[in-house]
Motif scaffolding. Structure first.
Motif, PDB file in Angstrom:
ATOM      1  N   VAL A 179       0.853  -1.189   0.000  1.00  0.00           N
ATOM      2  CA  VAL A 179       0.000   0.000   0.000  1.00  0.00           C
ATOM      3  C   VAL A 179       0.892   1.243   0.000  1.00  0.00           C
ATOM      4  N   VAL A 180       0.750   2.037  -1.044  1.00  0.00           N
ATOM      5  CA  VAL A 180       1.549   3.260  -1.184  1.00  0.00           C
ATOM      6  C   VAL A 180       0.608   4.447  -1.301  1.00  0.00           C
ATOM      7  N   VAL A 181       0.857   5.472  -0.478  1.00  0.00           N
ATOM      8  CA  VAL A 181       0.134   6.740  -0.553  1.00  0.00           C
ATOM      9  C   VAL A 181       1.143   7.868  -0.690  1.00  0.00           C
ATOM     10  N   ARG A 182       0.665   8.967  -1.227  1.00  0.00           N
ATOM     11  CA  ARG A 182       1.528  10.156  -1.312  1.00  0.00           C
ATOM     12  C   ARG A 182       0.647  11.384  -1.402  1.00  0.00           C
ATOM     13  N   PRO A 183       1.155  12.527  -0.953  1.00  0.00           N
ATOM     14  CA  PRO A 183       0.352  13.747  -1.012  1.00  0.00           C
ATOM     15  C   PRO A 183      -0.202  13.985  -2.419  1.00  0.00           C
ATOM     16  N   ALA A 184      -1.421  14.476  -2.479  1.00  0.00           N
ATOM     17  CA  ALA A 184      -2.094  14.704  -3.761  1.00  0.00           C
ATOM     18  C   ALA A 184      -1.232  15.544  -4.689  1.00  0.00           C
ATOM     19  N   GLY A 185      -1.070  15.057  -5.913  1.00  0.00           N
ATOM     20  CA  GLY A 185      -0.324  15.795  -6.920  1.00  0.00           C
ATOM     21  C   GLY A 185       1.181  15.714  -6.787  1.00  0.00           C
ATOM     22  N   ALA A 186       1.671  15.078  -5.712  1.00  0.00           N
ATOM     23  CA  ALA A 186       3.123  14.997  -5.512  1.00  0.00           C
ATOM     24  C   ALA A 186       3.700  13.851  -6.336  1.00  0.00           C
ATOM     25  N   GLY A 187       4.852  14.065  -6.883  1.00  0.00           N
ATOM     26  CA  GLY A 187       5.497  13.017  -7.660  1.00  0.00           C
ATOM     27  C   GLY A 187       6.697  12.434  -6.953  1.00  0.00           C
ATOM     28  N   GLY A 188       6.930  12.850  -5.726  1.00  0.00           N
ATOM     29  CA  GLY A 188       8.139  12.433  -5.023  1.00  0.00           C
ATOM     30  C   GLY A 188       7.923  11.262  -4.098  1.00  0.00           C
ATOM     31  N   THR A 189       8.533  11.345  -2.958  1.00  0.00           N
ATOM     32  CA  THR A 189       8.536  10.264  -1.986  1.00  0.00           C
ATOM     33  C   THR A 189       7.129   9.921  -1.522  1.00  0.00           C
ATOM     34  N   GLY A 190       6.862   8.617  -1.422  1.00  0.00           N
ATOM     35  CA  GLY A 190       5.586   8.144  -0.919  1.00  0.00           C
ATOM     36  C   GLY A 190       5.779   7.385   0.380  1.00  0.00           C
ATOM     37  N   LEU A 191       4.656   7.062   1.023  1.00  0.00           N
ATOM     38  CA  LEU A 191       4.665   6.245   2.228  1.00  0.00           C
ATOM     39  C   LEU A 191       4.220   4.840   1.872  1.00  0.00           C
ATOM     40  N   LEU A 192       4.994   3.866   2.291  1.00  0.00           N
ATOM     41  CA  LEU A 192       4.585   2.473   2.208  1.00  0.00           C
ATOM     42  C   LEU A 192       3.931   2.143   3.542  1.00  0.00           C
ATOM     43  N   LEU A 193       2.623   1.960   3.536  1.00  0.00           N
ATOM     44  CA  LEU A 193       1.886   1.640   4.759  1.00  0.00           C
ATOM     45  C   LEU A 193       1.993   0.138   4.978  1.00  0.00           C
ATOM     46  N   ALA A 194       2.686  -0.247   6.035  1.00  0.00           N
ATOM     47  CA  ALA A 194       2.962  -1.654   6.312  1.00  0.00           C
ATOM     48  C   ALA A 194       2.267  -2.068   7.603  1.00  0.00           C
ATOM     49  N   GLN A 195       1.329  -2.989   7.489  1.00  0.00           N
ATOM     50  CA  GLN A 195       0.611  -3.467   8.670  1.00  0.00           C
ATOM     51  C   GLN A 195       1.548  -4.308   9.526  1.00  0.00           C
ATOM     52  N   ALA A 196       1.604  -3.986  10.807  1.00  0.00           N
ATOM     53  CA  ALA A 196       2.458  -4.725  11.743  1.00  0.00           C
ATOM     54  C   ALA A 196       2.075  -6.203  11.741  1.00  0.00           C
ATOM     55  N   SER A 197       3.082  -7.054  11.740  1.00  0.00           N
ATOM     56  CA  SER A 197       2.809  -8.489  11.658  1.00  0.00           C
ATOM     57  C   SER A 197       3.217  -9.267  12.900  1.00  0.00           C
ATOM     58  N   ASP A 198       3.874  -8.601  13.848  1.00  0.00           N
ATOM     59  CA  ASP A 198       4.259  -9.290  15.078  1.00  0.00           C
ATOM     60  C   ASP A 198       4.364  -8.265  16.215  1.00  0.00           C
ATOM     61  N   GLU A 199       4.623  -8.749  17.399  1.00  0.00           N
ATOM     62  CA  GLU A 199       4.645  -7.861  18.567  1.00  0.00           C
ATOM     63  C   GLU A 199       5.733  -6.797  18.466  1.00  0.00           C
ATOM     64  N   ARG A 200       6.872  -7.153  17.942  1.00  0.00           N
ATOM     65  CA  ARG A 200       7.968  -6.174  17.799  1.00  0.00           C
ATOM     66  C   ARG A 200       7.529  -5.013  16.910  1.00  0.00           C
TER      67      ARG A 200
END
Length: 130
Positions: free
Chosen positions: A43-64
């Motif tokens: 899952v990748v999101v980025r500010p509207a209209g931005a062509g640069g760096t995005g956020l990879l939203l990573a769901q936590a998979s363990d307690e750590r």
């Protein structure tokens, strides 16, 4: 040689809750939401209209990973969202229910206020001075 940071991972408790906040409350674009093995998603999101760096939203998979949610930068502001119109975005985010930790202030580098996502991560909303 030309390089750029393409993505920064943000560990979240739930993909859909993160998409809802970033895309609905902050107005980010959902760039990609692809299924992966073992119930994971890319899952990748980025500010509207931005062509640069995005956020990879990573769901936590363990307690750590779950223990890092909201504290990925050790309590410091970890993310900086630049805008060309602070007042417009501050008003829109506030109307969308975004929690600001402080009232807006003017600093030598621009107009700024710290906001918090629903998971505890902090952001500077910043209109830099020219």
């Amino acid at each position: 040689m030309q390089q750029m940071i393409a993505l920064v991972t943000l560990v979240v408790p739930d993909y859909d809750a993160a998409i809802k906040f970033y895309c609905e409350a902050l107005g980010f674009d959902l760039v990609e939401d692809s299924k992966m093995p073992e119930g994971k998603r890319w899952v990748v999101v980025r500010p509207a209209g931005a062509g640069g760096t995005g956020l990879l939203l990573a769901q936590a998979s363990d307690e750590r990973q779950r223990s890092a949610i909201g504290n990925q930068t050790g309590g410091r502001v970890g993310f900086f969202l630049h805008t060309d119109d602070f007042d417009r975005d501050h008003a829109a985010f506030t109307a969308a229910g975004v929690h600001f930790r402080e009232t807006p202030r003017v600093e030598r580098y621009g107009k700024v206020a710290v906001l918090e996502d629903p998971f505890g991560n902090t952001w500077d909303l910043l209109e830099p001075r020219p």
